[in-house]
Enzyme design. Structure first.
Site, PDB file in Angstrom:
ATOM      1  N   CYS A 144      -2.977   1.476   6.792  1.00 29.45           N
ATOM      2  CA  CYS A 144      -3.037   0.884   8.131  1.00 29.45           C
ATOM      3  C   CYS A 144      -3.660   1.838   9.152  1.00 29.45           C
ATOM      4  O   CYS A 144      -4.173   1.408  10.173  1.00 29.45           O
ATOM      5  CB  CYS A 144      -1.648   0.456   8.570  1.00 29.45           C
ATOM      6  SG  CYS A 144      -0.451   1.783   8.503  1.00 29.45           S
ATOM      7  N   GLY A 151       2.943  -5.435   7.305  1.00 23.38           N
ATOM      8  CA  GLY A 151       1.927  -6.163   6.539  1.00 23.38           C
ATOM      9  C   GLY A 151       0.791  -6.580   7.442  1.00 23.38           C
ATOM     10  O   GLY A 151       0.586  -5.993   8.508  1.00 23.38           O
ATOM     11  N   ASN A 191       0.778  -1.239   0.000  1.00 26.07           N
ATOM     12  CA  ASN A 191       0.000   0.000   0.000  1.00 26.07           C
ATOM     13  C   ASN A 191       0.809   1.288   0.000  1.00 26.07           C
ATOM     14  O   ASN A 191       0.309   2.307  -0.467  1.00 26.07           O
ATOM     15  CB  ASN A 191      -1.048  -0.008   1.133  1.00 26.07           C
ATOM     16  CG  ASN A 191      -0.426  -0.132   2.485  1.00 26.07           C
ATOM     17  OD1 ASN A 191       0.503  -0.913   2.674  1.00 26.07           O
ATOM     18  ND2 ASN A 191      -0.903   0.631   3.431  1.00 26.07           N
ATOM     19  N   GLU A 220      -9.997  -5.773  10.130  1.00 27.20           N
ATOM     20  CA  GLU A 220      -9.520  -4.644   9.330  1.00 27.20           C
ATOM     21  C   GLU A 220     -10.141  -4.749   7.942  1.00 27.20           C
ATOM     22  O   GLU A 220      -9.876  -5.706   7.220  1.00 27.20           O
ATOM     23  CB  GLU A 220      -7.986  -4.717   9.233  1.00 27.20           C
ATOM     24  CG  GLU A 220      -7.397  -3.620   8.376  1.00 27.20           C
ATOM     25  CD  GLU A 220      -5.873  -3.753   8.220  1.00 27.20           C
ATOM     26  OE1 GLU A 220      -5.385  -4.877   8.027  1.00 27.20           O
ATOM     27  OE2 GLU A 220      -5.193  -2.720   8.282  1.00 27.20           O
ATOM     28  N   GLU A 224       4.961  -4.238  12.105  1.00 27.32           N
ATOM     29  CA  GLU A 224       4.056  -3.100  11.856  1.00 27.32           C
ATOM     30  C   GLU A 224       2.843  -3.674  11.139  1.00 27.32           C
ATOM     31  O   GLU A 224       2.888  -3.945   9.939  1.00 27.32           O
ATOM     32  CB  GLU A 224       4.769  -2.070  10.976  1.00 27.32           C
ATOM     33  CG  GLU A 224       6.000  -1.452  11.618  1.00 27.32           C
ATOM     34  CD  GLU A 224       5.661  -0.566  12.803  1.00 27.32           C
ATOM     35  OE1 GLU A 224       4.579   0.027  12.831  1.00 27.32           O
ATOM     36  OE2 GLU A 224       6.494  -0.503  13.725  1.00 27.32           O
ATOM     37  N   LEU A 225       1.765  -3.889  11.870  1.00 28.74           N
ATOM     38  CA  LEU A 225       0.636  -4.647  11.326  1.00 28.74           C
ATOM     39  C   LEU A 225      -0.589  -3.750  11.110  1.00 28.74           C
ATOM     40  O   LEU A 225      -0.475  -2.541  11.085  1.00 28.74           O
ATOM     41  CB  LEU A 225       0.342  -5.825  12.262  1.00 28.74           C
ATOM     42  CG  LEU A 225       1.583  -6.679  12.612  1.00 28.74           C
ATOM     43  CD1 LEU A 225       1.220  -7.780  13.598  1.00 28.74           C
ATOM     44  CD2 LEU A 225       2.233  -7.272  11.373  1.00 28.74           C
TER      45      LEU A 225
HETATM   46  P1  NAD Z   1       0.487  -9.083   3.551  1.00 34.68           P
HETATM   47  O1  NAD Z   1       0.630  -9.465   4.964  1.00 34.68           O
HETATM   48  O2  NAD Z   1      -0.395  -9.884   2.673  1.00 34.68           O
HETATM   49  O3  NAD Z   1       1.890  -9.045   2.815  1.00 34.68           O
HETATM   50  C1  NAD Z   1       2.973  -8.282   3.291  1.00 34.68           C
HETATM   51  C2  NAD Z   1       4.271  -8.834   2.758  1.00 34.68           C
HETATM   52  O4  NAD Z   1       4.480 -10.143   3.281  1.00 34.68           O
HETATM   53  C3  NAD Z   1       4.342  -8.972   1.233  1.00 34.68           C
HETATM   54  O5  NAD Z   1       5.630  -8.617   0.804  1.00 34.68           O
HETATM   55  C4  NAD Z   1       4.109 -10.444   1.023  1.00 34.68           C
HETATM   56  O6  NAD Z   1       4.677 -10.920  -0.192  1.00 34.68           O
HETATM   57  C5  NAD Z   1       4.842 -11.017   2.222  1.00 34.68           C
HETATM   58  N1  NAD Z   1       4.439 -12.371   2.601  1.00 34.68           N
HETATM   59  C6  NAD Z   1       3.224 -12.946   2.472  1.00 34.68           C
HETATM   60  N2  NAD Z   1       3.247 -14.191   2.985  1.00 34.68           N
HETATM   61  C7  NAD Z   1       4.503 -14.392   3.462  1.00 34.68           C
HETATM   62  C8  NAD Z   1       5.145 -15.472   4.129  1.00 34.68           C
HETATM   63  N3  NAD Z   1       4.494 -16.593   4.412  1.00 34.68           N
HETATM   64  N4  NAD Z   1       6.437 -15.339   4.469  1.00 34.68           N
HETATM   65  C9  NAD Z   1       7.097 -14.180   4.219  1.00 34.68           C
HETATM   66  N5  NAD Z   1       6.534 -13.134   3.591  1.00 34.68           N
HETATM   67  C10 NAD Z   1       5.260 -13.235   3.229  1.00 34.68           C
HETATM   68  O7  NAD Z   1       0.014  -7.545   3.559  1.00 34.68           O
HETATM   69  P2  NAD Z   1      -0.430  -6.630   2.352  1.00 34.68           P
HETATM   70  O8  NAD Z   1      -1.784  -7.079   1.865  1.00 34.68           O
HETATM   71  O9  NAD Z   1       0.661  -6.455   1.367  1.00 34.68           O
HETATM   72  O10 NAD Z   1      -0.571  -5.233   3.126  1.00 34.68           O
HETATM   73  C11 NAD Z   1      -1.677  -4.884   3.854  1.00 34.68           C
HETATM   74  C12 NAD Z   1      -1.471  -5.029   5.338  1.00 34.68           C
HETATM   75  O11 NAD Z   1      -0.330  -4.311   5.765  1.00 34.68           O
HETATM   76  C13 NAD Z   1      -2.624  -4.431   6.119  1.00 34.68           C
HETATM   77  O12 NAD Z   1      -2.968  -5.271   7.188  1.00 34.68           O
HETATM   78  C14 NAD Z   1      -2.065  -3.119   6.621  1.00 34.68           C
HETATM   79  O13 NAD Z   1      -2.717  -2.586   7.743  1.00 34.68           O
HETATM   80  C15 NAD Z   1      -0.654  -3.500   6.891  1.00 34.68           C
HETATM   81  N6  NAD Z   1       0.189  -2.301   6.954  1.00 34.68           N
HETATM   82  C16 NAD Z   1       0.712  -1.916   8.171  1.00 34.68           C
HETATM   83  C17 NAD Z   1       1.476  -0.742   8.253  1.00 34.68           C
HETATM   84  C18 NAD Z   1       2.079  -0.291   9.545  1.00 34.68           C
HETATM   85  O14 NAD Z   1       3.042   0.459   9.485  1.00 34.68           O
HETATM   86  N7  NAD Z   1       1.563  -0.695  10.681  1.00 34.68           N
HETATM   87  C19 NAD Z   1       1.707   0.015   7.113  1.00 34.68           C
HETATM   88  C20 NAD Z   1       1.154  -0.414   5.921  1.00 34.68           C
HETATM   89  C21 NAD Z   1       0.409  -1.576   5.850  1.00 34.68           C
END
Ligand code: NAD
Length: 477
Positions: free
Chosen positions: A286, A232, A156, A380, A252-253
């Site tokens: 997020c 993520g 994002n 979320e 950072e979730l």
């Molecule tokens: P996601 O958890 O699907 O993916 C995040 C990353 O993890 C990607 O690079 C993905 O390829 C990788 N990934 C997926 N499965 C994995 C595994 N088994 N092992 C290692 N890596 C793996 O998240 P998304 O859909 O890309 O992003 C959205 C989420 O991120 C939302 O929940 C959002 O709130 C959160 N987010 C948090 C912050 C923060 O700073 N707190 C900022 C931005 C986004």
């Protein structure tokens, strides 16, 4: 010189690598292929880790003045090519060109703040004479780089969230391997180009593209990696935490951020700030405002003004400067959001506006009469949907705001300092914005959440704290 090829290669330990097997990167707006990236194998990941083992030694030896010079040069490079960076974000991701330009500007700031913070990686002296018998001892601690950092980033904010990990890692003398989001890897590759052009020594940085679940495991579980810095979703974060073993974790979730609007709030300001906070980046944020708790006396006026403002939003072509909101990251995500909204409607919620899907586009949507136990209120949504709740008073608002497994940031609108302090004391979040929505962040503040929203804090200075380890020095005189 910046490549005109958008993507197609990844950086492993200072070498640009292409591969026969590639992954398509789509523009979610029309599902056309924007670019491709190499599909890294497990062997590629092992090469990146091997390079980083040497890179960590090189980075740790780099004097601070060199680190900050490289960071500033990388920032200059991004600034110089800012329109290409913005176009890339607005092509591979969901953001409009206006939102993308704002992210590029944030990225430049993040790199410059990293350069400044490199000067301030200080230890402190320790009063050893606090223990009887230790009067003849003096000492202090230094902060040393932790070693190799594994960074995994979401789709994002595909540029600035990567800068949030590379900037502090370089500033603090670490090597770093970035696995960017599979859906939006090109912005991260362009950032790697900036560091390459800025003269970052080979092996300090790798940006490796591939499927998270395929190559991620090796990265996360490898014993040479000292820290996993993940941004993520909660579910992925939990999987990573289980596999990481004895490593420092920064998580950072997500969240479903609450905003509380009290009787004395300025409704115009509040509505304007909350609408923007709910629909920035199509609500894929997020910090996005998801749940708004409004006290009874303001509720009807707030609802009317909120709907009116929401209905001014122009949804459409991301590259058109008049557009307020583009598509979600994929049609699949838009369908998921539609399903969650329909489920809430089936359970008795009222649709005040929106609720329409067209491919990956989903209109800005406002619901009320949602049960606080509904999935859409507990989880979320990560889409352009906001829930309005009427509450009696601050107590009820705080209780409901806290009744979820997330706690990243919140907002409260009131002129009453006593009530604001009550909220500061009782809201379970990592940050509370008074007279602003939850969607407020600058890159120099400690940023992160409690409960399912994460562990540790980002924001350059605080990331550097996480990425360094103290070493105590004690002199017996
Ligand atoms: P996601 O958890 O699907 O993916 C995040 C990353 O993890 C990607 O690079 C993905 O390829 C990788 N990934 C997926 N499965 C994995 C595994 N088994 N092992 C290692 N890596 C793996 O998240 P998304 O859909 O890309 O992003 C959205 C989420 O991120 C939302 O929940 C959002 O709130 C959160 N987010 C948090 C912050 C923060 O700073 N707190 C900022 C931005 C986004």
């Amino acid at each position: 010189m910046m490549t005109k090829i958008k993507g197609k290669r990844m950086l492993i330990g200072g070498r640009w690598i292409e591969k026969e097997e590639t992954i398509n990167v789509y523009d979610p707006q029309d599902n056309t292929i924007f670019s491709t990236v190499p599909k890294a194998t497990k062997e590629d990941m092992l090469h990146a880790i091997e390079a980083a083992e040497e890179g960590a030694k090189i980075a740790a030896q780099m004097p601070v003045h060199e680190r900050l010079s490289i960071l500033n040069k990388a920032a200059d490079y991004v600034l110089e090519h800012s329109e290409l960076y913005a176009e890339t974000i607005a092509s591979e991701g969901s953001k409009t060109i206006t939102e993308a330009r704002a992210e590029v500007s944030r990225c430049v700031d993040t790199l410059r703040i990293s350069a400044e913070e490199a000067r301030r990686i200080n230890g402190e002296t320790i009063p050893f004479d606090q223990m009887p018998g230790h009067e003849n001892r003096v000492g202090y601690y230094y902060k040393f780089p932790i070693g190799i950092i594994a960074a995994i980033t979401p789709f994002n904010d595909p540029l600035n969230l990567v800068a949030h990990k590379i900037g502090p890692a370089v500033a603090s003398g670490n090597a770093i391997i970035v696995k960017p989001a599979t859906l939006t890897p090109i912005s991260a590759i362009l950032l790697a180009e900036a560091f390459d052009a800025a003269g970052l020594p080979e092996k300090v940085l790798s940006v490796i593209t591939g499927s998270g679940s395929e190559i991620g495991d090796i990265l996360i579980s490898h014993p040479s990696i000292r820290m996993v810095s993940f941004t993520g979703g909660l579910e992925t974060g939990e999987q990573i935490a289980k596999k990481a073993g004895l490593k420092k974790l920064s998580m950072e979730l997500g969240s479903n951020s609450p905003v509380i609007v009290l009787d004395d709030a300025n409704i115009e300001d509040t509505v304007s700030s909350c609408v923007s906070g709910a629909f920035w980046a199509v609500g894929q944020n997020c910090l996005g405002v998801q749940r708004i708790f409004v006290t009874e006396s303001n509720f009807d006026e707030f609802v009317q003004k909120f709907i009116t403002k929401t209905n001014t939003y122009k949804v459409g072509d991301k590259k058109d400067e008049a557009t307020n909101m583009g598509p979600l990251i994929s049609e699949k995500e838009a369908i998921r959001v539609e399903e969650w909204v329909n489920e809430a409607l089936d359970e008795g919620a009222t649709l005040l506006t929106g609720g329409k899907r067209d491919g990956a586009f989903y209109s800005p949507t406002v619901l009320t009469n949602v049960s606080t136990d509904a999935k859409i209120a507990k989880e979320e949504i990560f889409g352009p949907v906001v829930l309005l709740f009427q509450v009696k008073d601050l107590d009820e608002a705080i209780e409901k705001a806290n009744d979820v497994n997330y706690g990243l940031q919140a907002g409260i609108f009131t002129k009453d300092i006593k009530l604001a302090f009550e909220a500061i004391k009782r809201l379970e979040v990592g940050g509370l914005m008074i007279n602003d929505s939850s969607d407020y962040r600058i890159d120099g503040m400690p940023f992160g959440g409690v409960k399912g929203s994460g562990l540790g804090r980002e924001g350059v200075k605080y990331t550097i704290q996480e990425m360094t380890e103290p070493k105590v020095i004690q002199f017996k005189l």
